[in-house]
Each structure stands twice: as C-alpha cells, then as structure tokens.
Enzyme design. Structure first.
Site, PDB file in Angstrom:
ATOM      1  CD  GLU A  98       9.903   1.714  10.496  1.00 26.41           C
ATOM      2  OE1 GLU A  98       9.841   2.650   9.691  1.00 26.41           O
ATOM      3  OE2 GLU A  98       9.944   0.516  10.145  1.00 26.41           O
ATOM      4  CE1 TYR A 143       1.090  -0.230   4.399  1.00 27.01           C
ATOM      5  CE2 TYR A 143      -0.014   1.892   4.375  1.00 27.01           C
ATOM      6  CZ  TYR A 143       0.825   0.992   4.984  1.00 27.01           C
ATOM      7  OH  TYR A 143       1.403   1.321   6.187  1.00 27.01           O
ATOM      8  CG  LEU A 147       8.156   2.148   4.900  1.00 27.72           C
ATOM      9  CD1 LEU A 147       7.710   0.902   4.152  1.00 27.72           C
ATOM     10  CD2 LEU A 147       6.958   3.018   5.224  1.00 27.72           C
TER      11      LEU A 147
HETATM   12  N1  PMP Z   1       7.534   3.801   9.041  1.00 28.01           N
HETATM   13  C1  PMP Z   1       6.392   3.089   9.046  1.00 28.01           C
HETATM   14  C2  PMP Z   1       6.387   1.749   9.684  1.00 28.01           C
HETATM   15  C3  PMP Z   1       5.235   3.613   8.449  1.00 28.01           C
HETATM   16  O1  PMP Z   1       4.097   2.905   8.445  1.00 28.01           O
HETATM   17  C4  PMP Z   1       5.278   4.913   7.885  1.00 28.01           C
HETATM   18  C5  PMP Z   1       4.051   5.519   7.278  1.00 28.01           C
HETATM   19  N2  PMP Z   1       3.538   4.778   6.246  1.00 28.01           N
HETATM   20  C6  PMP Z   1       6.481   5.603   7.900  1.00 28.01           C
HETATM   21  C7  PMP Z   1       7.600   5.019   8.492  1.00 28.01           C
HETATM   22  C8  PMP Z   1       6.604   6.972   7.284  1.00 28.01           C
HETATM   23  O2  PMP Z   1       6.660   6.855   5.891  1.00 28.01           O
HETATM   24  P1  PMP Z   1       6.155   8.048   4.966  1.00 28.01           P
HETATM   25  O3  PMP Z   1       6.977   9.229   5.325  1.00 28.01           O
HETATM   26  O4  PMP Z   1       6.418   7.572   3.595  1.00 28.01           O
HETATM   27  O5  PMP Z   1       4.705   8.234   5.281  1.00 28.01           O
END
Ligand code: PMP
Length: 286
Positions: free
Chosen positions: A181, A33, A206
C-alpha cells in the site's frame, strides 16, 4: 482558528496540550489512532472509522474509552468549539502513563485519549486534477499492519524517501515486488480488462476506510472489482493507478519512480470513483 485539543476529557488549545513523559505512546508507540475528514462541519465515514478504532483497540487489548456514541459526541464537541468547517480530527489512544517502563501491560492504568482538530481545504484538491507522482520503497513494517498503530517509523521513512525524490507518496513493495500500500494510503489499479484490482485485506495492509467505501460504490455500479495481490511491474503497465485515503479521498497516480504510468495523466475510472466517493461521503456525513 488554531488547532483545538481534547485530552482525557478536557478541551485545550493545542499549544497548551501536553502528555506525561511516561506515557506508553511516547515510550513504546503503544497505542492506535484514526484520522477522520470533516467537511461542512460534518464527519466523513464516521461509522467505518469508529469500527476500525474499536477493532484496533481490541487487537492490542485496550478497553475502548470511546465507544461509538461517546466518540461521536466528543468529535462533534471539538467541531463545535473550534468552529471547524473543513479539515480533520486526529485521534490517538494509548495504553496510558505508568511510573515504570515495563514492556508488559501495566495494571490499573487508564488509557490516554488525545484528539485534535486541523483546518485543511479538502473539497478542492489540485492533485486530483494534476495526478501525483509516487516512489517505490521497500515495505519495512511489522507483521500486523491491519492495526492502525501509532508506531509509524517505517511510514515516516518511506514518506521522507518519496518526498526527497520529489514524489508525493511512497508505494511500499515487499521483497517479492508485490505492492502492499502507500505509506498513508491504499493502492488500487485498473487493468486492460477494465478490472479494478485491489489487494485483499489481511494482516499485510491497513483496512482503509476510503478503500472500503470506494470498493462498495464500484461494486454497486457493477464495476468489476478483483481482490488479489499485484506487483509494481503491473502498476507500471496499468491503465490507471489510484490511491485512496481519508483526507485525499481518491487520487490518480501519473508516475512511479519517474516513469510515467497510465499515459502520464489522470484516468476516467479514478475521476468517476472520486466523484462517487465524494457524493456518498457527503450524503452519509454525520
Ligand atoms: N494505508 C495506510 C498505511 C495508511 O496510513 C492509511 C491512512 N491512514 C491508509 C492506508 C488509508 O486509510 P483511510 O482510507 O482509512 O485513510
């Protein structure tokens, strides 16, 4: 305006949207997603989200049904039809619906593409001024956290544990006390040497789109960015702790496990990065 859905080529009101019960996203969490912010009817960080989507799909062997141009077209059509000005587009692609529940990839099955719009005020966020409280939780996830998988049970449990204790976000920590994270955000800290410390990309986290943008902006401004792992203990003593995500942008952490951090108030580096990020995101919005 209620949420508008896109399913496999059709635009339908969210209340009428449905997916076959045999969809592998439902049965196995076999899909990926993205969440893209929308401001002024434009998509923020579109290129990074499109690239990450393509990578996630490639990593799990799903042929990309939404390459960049097509993805942009569908996102814009969703925005146009729903008259969305501010909020988000969620998009999910699964391996599709089969007639059997076999673990291995089915043959001749088309991926399911589902997207929906959500209205949300993003431009004004009281949390950016107040700061947020976080709760540390063990990171219970699998070994390929670099893939934006819809299998989010560990993050659901982490967020619930955090919110049950009155915190906004969960800060996930491995068995060695090293921070990975947030449950839906990337984590950074600022130390006494004025370095922005951030965990390097690997299979353990991620690759956050907001994280990437913020680090690039910081480097452009000659702010010192150090990519290395850091512990929960270091966060407790940090000058600032910062979370980044597509919908919250850049947020200051003011307490961890009910202990004040960073003097219990939002810091200047976080405020500067938030301003830089918003300016950049709007200037590059599509
Ligand atoms: N880490 C995780 C586990 C997440 O779910 C998200 C948000 N989707 C992020 C980091 C932040 O990623 P982004 O800046 O692309 O929203």
């Amino acid at each position: 305006m209620s949420s508008l859905c896109y399913i496999n080529g059709n635009f339908v009101p969210a209340e009428q949207a449905s997916i076959p019960a045999m969809d592998r996203g439902f049965l196995f969490g076999d899909g990926v997603y993205e969440v893209v912010a929308v401001m002024d009817g434009l998509l923020l960080e579109f290129e990074r989200h499109a690239a990450r989507l393509a990578r996630s799909l490639a990593e799990i062997g799903i042929a990309n049904p939404l390459p960049r141009e097509r993805l942009l077209e569908v996102c814009r059509e969703l925005i146009r039809r729903s008259a969305l000005r501010e909020g988000s587009i969620y998009l999910q692609i699964t391996r599709g619906a089969d007639t059997k529940r076999d673990f291995a990839f089915p043959k001749g099955v088309e991926p399911t593409v589902m997207m929906f719009t959500a209205e949300k005020v993003l431009s004004v966020n009281p949390l950016a001024d107040s700061g947020v409280r976080v709760a540390s939780v063990p990171d219970l996830r699998w070994a390929r956290r670099d893939i934006k998988s819809v299998s989010l049970l560990a993050q659901v449990l982490a967020k619930q544990a955090a919110q049950s204790s009155g915190a906004f976000e969960a800060l996930m920590v491995d068995a060695q006390g090293v921070v990975t994270e947030g449950s839906s955000s990337s984590a950074l800290l600022v130390n006494d040497a004025d370095e922005i410390v951030v965990r390097p990309l690997s299979n353990d986290i991620l690759p956050g789109c907001t994280r990437a943008a913020v680090l690039a902006l910081a480097a452009e401004r000659n702010m010192k960015v150090v990519e290395r792992t850091f512990t929960l203990q270091e966060c407790m003593q940090a000058r600032e702790v910062i979370l980044t995500s597509a919908l919250h942008f850049v947020l200051p952490v003011i307490a961890i496990d009910d202990q004040p951090v960073a003097g219990g108030k939002p810091g200047p580096v976080c405020a500067a990065l938030r301003t830089l990020y918003l300016r950049h995101a709007m200037a590059t919005a599509l």
